[in-house]
Design a protein around this motif. Structure first.
Motif, PDB file in Angstrom:
ATOM      1  N   VAL A  19       0.757  -1.018  -0.030  1.00  0.00           N
ATOM      2  CA  VAL A  19      -0.151   0.083  -0.082  1.00  0.00           C
ATOM      3  C   VAL A  19       1.034   1.281  -0.017  1.00  0.00           C
ATOM      4  CG1 VAL A  19      -1.596   1.431   1.251  1.00  0.00           C
ATOM      5  CG2 VAL A  19      -2.183  -0.992   1.010  1.00  0.00           C
ATOM      6  N   ASP A  20       1.952   1.474   0.957  1.00  0.00           N
ATOM      7  CA  ASP A  20       2.695   2.432   0.827  1.00  0.00           C
ATOM      8  C   ASP A  20       3.555   2.867  -0.585  1.00  0.00           C
ATOM      9  OD1 ASP A  20       1.819   3.080   3.491  1.00  0.00           O
ATOM     10  OD2 ASP A  20       3.625   2.168   4.563  1.00  0.00           O
ATOM     11  N   ASP A  21       4.070   1.552  -0.904  1.00  0.00           N
ATOM     12  CA  ASP A  21       4.671   1.790  -2.349  1.00  0.00           C
ATOM     13  C   ASP A  21       3.684   2.192  -3.301  1.00  0.00           C
ATOM     14  OD1 ASP A  21       6.946   0.816  -1.104  1.00  0.00           O
ATOM     15  OD2 ASP A  21       6.735  -1.047  -2.078  1.00  0.00           O
ATOM     16  N   THR A  22       2.408   1.658  -3.198  1.00  0.00           N
ATOM     17  CA  THR A  22       1.385   2.156  -4.249  1.00  0.00           C
ATOM     18  C   THR A  22       1.099   3.638  -4.234  1.00  0.00           C
ATOM     19  OG1 THR A  22       0.624  -0.166  -4.392  1.00  0.00           O
ATOM     20  CG2 THR A  22      -0.846   1.774  -5.414  1.00  0.00           C
ATOM     21  N   ILE A  23       1.067   4.053  -2.908  1.00  0.00           N
ATOM     22  CA  ILE A  23       0.472   5.383  -2.856  1.00  0.00           C
ATOM     23  C   ILE A  23       1.337   6.398  -2.862  1.00  0.00           C
ATOM     24  CG2 ILE A  23      -1.739   4.819  -1.537  1.00  0.00           C
ATOM     25  CD1 ILE A  23      -0.371   5.702   0.889  1.00  0.00           C
ATOM     26  N   SER A  24       2.694   5.874  -2.814  1.00  0.00           N
ATOM     27  CA  SER A  24       3.942   6.699  -2.750  1.00  0.00           C
ATOM     28  C   SER A  24       4.466   6.732  -4.524  1.00  0.00           C
ATOM     29  CB  SER A  24       5.039   6.545  -2.034  1.00  0.00           C
ATOM     30  OG  SER A  24       5.389   5.545  -2.271  1.00  0.00           O
TER      31      SER A  24
END
Length: 105
Positions: free
Chosen positions: A99-104
């Motif tokens: 999730v963090d990789d996707t939103i960043s």
């Protein structure tokens, strides 16, 4: 806490939302879905300021799962401004990193 979405409220909760939304397509009988559930709820709590987390029980509606080609569960789809930006099918060990990789990105 995650929100429950279905064929009737999907557009208002997901498509019309301007920010990031993660939709977990799942079913009660799905063992990997149940294993993933605590991770989904933890994510909903820990990242509530960055992302809306929704759960769609595929037993409660067929229109939206069909529209998005859901053939296996769990399937996680990340939306931003109503558009799909990422997808993962099957159990995911490090959900938070995904999730963090996707939103960043």
């Amino acid at each position: 806490m995650s929100r429950i979405v279905n064929d009737q409220n999907f557009d208002s909760e997901v498509i019309n939302y301007v920010g990031f939304t993660l939709v977990d397509f799942w079913a009660e009988w799905c063992r990997p879905c149940k294993t993933l559930m605590p991770k989904i709820e933890s994510l909903a709590k820990d990242r509530e300021d960055k992302i809306k987390v929704c759960k769609f029980n595929v037993e409660d509606g067929t229109e939206i799962p069909s529209k998005y080609g859901i053939q296996s569960i769990p399937t996680l789809i990340m939306f931003k401004g109503g558009k799909e930006i990422a997808r993962h099918t099957g159990f995911i060990e490090d959900l938070l990193s995904w999730v963090d990789d996707t939103i960043s990105a």
